[in-house]
Scaffold this active site. Structure first.
Site, mmCIF file in Angstrom:
data_model
loop_
_atom_site.group_PDB
_atom_site.id
_atom_site.type_symbol
_atom_site.label_atom_id
_atom_site.label_comp_id
_atom_site.label_asym_id
_atom_site.label_seq_id
_atom_site.Cartn_x
_atom_site.Cartn_y
_atom_site.Cartn_z
ATOM 1 N N ASN A 201 0.821 -1.214 0.000
ATOM 2 C CA ASN A 201 0.000 0.000 0.000
ATOM 3 C C ASN A 201 0.859 1.271 0.000
ATOM 4 O OD1 ASN A 201 0.460 -1.165 2.684
ATOM 5 N ND2 ASN A 201 -0.486 0.708 3.442
ATOM 6 N N HIS A 202 2.149 1.140 0.356
ATOM 7 C CA HIS A 202 3.056 2.291 0.306
ATOM 8 C C HIS A 202 3.818 2.367 -1.025
ATOM 9 C CE1 HIS A 202 2.393 3.721 4.356
ATOM 10 N NE2 HIS A 202 2.494 2.482 4.801
HETATM 11 FE FE LIG Z 1 4.801 -2.677 5.499
HETATM 12 FE FE LIG Z 2 1.744 -2.232 3.928
#
Ligand SMILES: [Fe+2]
Ligand SMILES: [Fe+2]
Length: 271
Positions: free
Chosen positions: A67-68
């Protein structure tokens, strides 16, 4: 095939320690395929191109995100030029980069590595189960590829377990990332897929999931935003999972946790 998957690299301590130790770990466990999740390598948020280069140079065959993925914008042109760096497969169509990669290994063997992102307590994305099923319709374990590794980047253990059972027998190894705590549930499932619901992180465990504990604790305790979170920079524990597969069937023979250095209890498989 001997596979090593290292969990989310957090900050400089995770980056530098893994960069230094990965060649030794590869040798000690006679690793054929090394995969590293590096979504938190850049000060906890994203991955810089120079850091990706350094991890590849240290012996990562494939790097996964999460997600990053896009926190460091410079990685967007980089991912289009480096197919061994992958993001989740269930992003919308036309997202830069790819959600999987197929790599050639010594002995004429090929391995498919993919990442799927969960949706429980995460940003909404396309269905990770459907995206994986569509991909697995094109790559068959034991015929077109000798190993398939799926990094399931998800918050909820239940979603990761469900994923592993759905694809049990079609994938060599399902490994969870994102929660940064190594789980004690490593097992070979009945259909022959190795599974651990979270690999843990490569970072300082005197922290809140790798970030400085005072700032992170204040957010919970006072409900105040406080300063921007930064990574804890004490000695890192390198957390990962070791899997050995059968090259004929592609299924797992054994799965063992790896924990090296830092504060956590140590674990190193005998090979
Ligand atoms: Fe992470
Ligand atoms: Fe993550």
């Amino acid at each position: 095939m001997r596979i090593l998957f290292m969990g989310d690299v957090v900050g400089r301590t995770g980056r530098d320690t893994l960069g230094r130790e990965l060649p030794h770990l590869r040798r000690a466990m006679k690793i054929d395929l090394a995969i590293v999740n590096a979504e938190n390598a850049s000060h906890g948020f994203g991955l810089g191109p120079d850091m990706a280069d350094a991890l590849f140079a240290a012996g990562a065959d494939v790097i996964t995100l999460g997600n990053h993925a896009w926190d460091r914008k410079e990685i967007i042109p980089y991912i289009s030029q480096h197919p061994r760096l992958i993001r989740a497969v269930n992003y919308p169509p036309e997202t830069p980069g790819a959600g999987f990669t197929v790599i050639d290994l010594p002995g004429g063997r090929r391995a498919l590595v993919l990442q799927a992102m969960g949706r429980l307590y995460m940003d909404p994305l396309d269905c990770p189960f459907r995206a994986t099923a569509d991909l697995l319709a094109r790559y068959r374990l034991g015929t077109t590829v000798q190993a398939i590794v799926a990094d399931v980047h998800a918050e909820a253990t239940s979603e990761k377990m469900a994923y592993a059972h759905i694809f049990d027998g079609q994938v060599s190894f399902v490994v969870g990332t994102h929660t940064h705590c190594p789980s004690a549930d490593a097992q070979v499932l009945p259909g022959g897929t190795a599974f651990q619901s979270d690999a843990g992180m490569c970072g300082d465990y005197d922290s809140v999931i790798g970030m400085t504990k005072d700032n992170a604790a204040l957010r919970f305790w006072r409900k105040m935003p406080g300063e921007r979170l930064g990574p804890a920079e004490g000695p890192a524990t390198l957390c990962g999972v070791f899997v050995e597969t059968d090259d004929t069937t592609g299924l797992a023979r054994r799965v063992e946790p790896v924990r090296v250095g830092g504060r956590l209890s140590q674990a190193m498989p005998e090979v």
